[in-house]
Write an enzyme that holds these catalytic residues in place. Sequence first.
Site, mmCIF file in Angstrom:
data_model
loop_
_atom_site.group_PDB
_atom_site.id
_atom_site.type_symbol
_atom_site.label_atom_id
_atom_site.label_comp_id
_atom_site.label_asym_id
_atom_site.label_seq_id
_atom_site.Cartn_x
_atom_site.Cartn_y
_atom_site.Cartn_z
ATOM 1 N N THR A 1 0.917 -1.220 0.056
ATOM 2 C CA THR A 1 -0.127 -0.055 0.122
ATOM 3 C C THR A 1 0.740 1.296 0.044
ATOM 4 O OG1 THR A 1 -0.264 0.494 2.419
ATOM 5 C CG2 THR A 1 -1.684 -1.331 1.341
ATOM 6 N N ASP B 1 -4.242 5.767 2.475
ATOM 7 C CA ASP B 1 -3.808 6.824 3.435
ATOM 8 C C ASP B 1 -4.172 6.562 4.765
ATOM 9 O OD1 ASP B 1 -3.572 9.227 4.969
ATOM 10 O OD2 ASP B 1 -4.410 10.533 3.501
ATOM 11 N N ASN C 1 4.178 0.406 8.551
ATOM 12 C CA ASN C 1 5.672 1.051 8.166
ATOM 13 C C ASN C 1 5.244 2.742 7.606
ATOM 14 O OD1 ASN C 1 8.520 0.749 7.323
ATOM 15 N ND2 ASN C 1 7.531 1.358 5.440
ATOM 16 N N SER D 1 9.351 1.101 14.297
ATOM 17 C CA SER D 1 9.771 2.377 14.972
ATOM 18 C C SER D 1 11.091 2.740 14.844
ATOM 19 C CB SER D 1 9.670 1.786 16.484
ATOM 20 O OG SER D 1 9.828 2.866 17.433
ATOM 21 N N TYR E 1 8.848 13.694 16.603
ATOM 22 C CA TYR E 1 8.937 12.386 15.888
ATOM 23 C C TYR E 1 9.452 11.251 16.945
ATOM 24 C CZ TYR E 1 10.926 8.765 13.160
ATOM 25 O OH TYR E 1 11.324 7.664 12.509
ATOM 26 N N LYS F 1 7.376 7.952 18.309
ATOM 27 C CA LYS F 1 7.826 6.568 18.435
ATOM 28 C C LYS F 1 7.756 5.755 19.828
ATOM 29 C CE LYS F 1 8.424 5.970 14.057
ATOM 30 N NZ LYS F 1 7.477 5.303 13.379
ATOM 31 N N THR G 1 18.106 5.554 3.772
ATOM 32 C CA THR G 1 16.729 5.433 2.827
ATOM 33 C C THR G 1 16.449 6.656 2.375
ATOM 34 O OG1 THR G 1 15.381 5.857 4.774
ATOM 35 C CG2 THR G 1 16.180 3.480 4.602
#
Length: 287
Positions: free
Chosen positions: A44, A68, A95, A146, A160, A164, A195
């Site tokens: 997705t 979403d 994710n 996480s 942020y 987590k 990434t």
Amino acid sequence: MASSQPALTPVASTKVWFITGTSRGFGRVWAEAALKRGDKVAATARKLESIADLNDTYGNNVLTLALDVTQPEQVKAAVTQAHAHFGKLDIVFNNAGYSLVGTIEEASADDIRALYETNVIGPVSVIQAALPLLREQGGGHILGTSSNLGHVTLPVIGYYCSSKWAFEAIHESLATEVKPFGINVTIIEPGAYATEFGSQESLKFAQGLDIYADFKAHFFGSLGSQERGDPTATPEALFAVVDAENPPLRFFLGSHNLPSVRTAYAERLATWEEWAEVSNSAQDRAN
């Protein structure tokens, strides 16, 4: 006469994955790795065109869905469709997420709410949609991405980090609640990796205040020199977790996390011990 052939490692049965946030980064790496090993994946992403190429490469083994995670009805529909399409869901993997960049003073309430809608409420919607199906089929494995920042914090991305920490607490409680149904829970905690997480699509910026400009410039300079792991080196470790008979609740990805967390918890324990007498004095009123 004993055979000279080496003992063969049992091959894990084909698994069906439901993964959010597969357009880039870890989500893309892990979805493709699962497909390459012969598993089936409901992949997705918010923009369906960003994952459309998976259909050409992997055919019937992949189901691509626009999702979403901040839209609960869309979440429920996607999870239900994936389960109906493949007949089961072995792994439900949250994710999707992003980072809010800004000091504690700079971020607005709307900034923080939006972050939590994606990083905390969205994963909860996926979990709540999946649990009735996992219970009915007699088990499953819920995974969530996480970070080592679920244990330690950094300035400038404090909100942020806080998302987590909340993510970790939710999954820890969840693990105890669903264990009687044969459902496992694992929190995947990557360290720093090369990434696209640092791209503009993965970051949102709070309106800055000039007073923090130099501090943030220094912070980003130090991040730039940080060693980053190769995300393509992670799938085998992830597969070891999902194929394990007794998977861990928490699993670090990378070699840098454990040392930093050891240091952080040692400092916390030292502080609590130092103040233990004062803490204990607050338990009962002396007669």
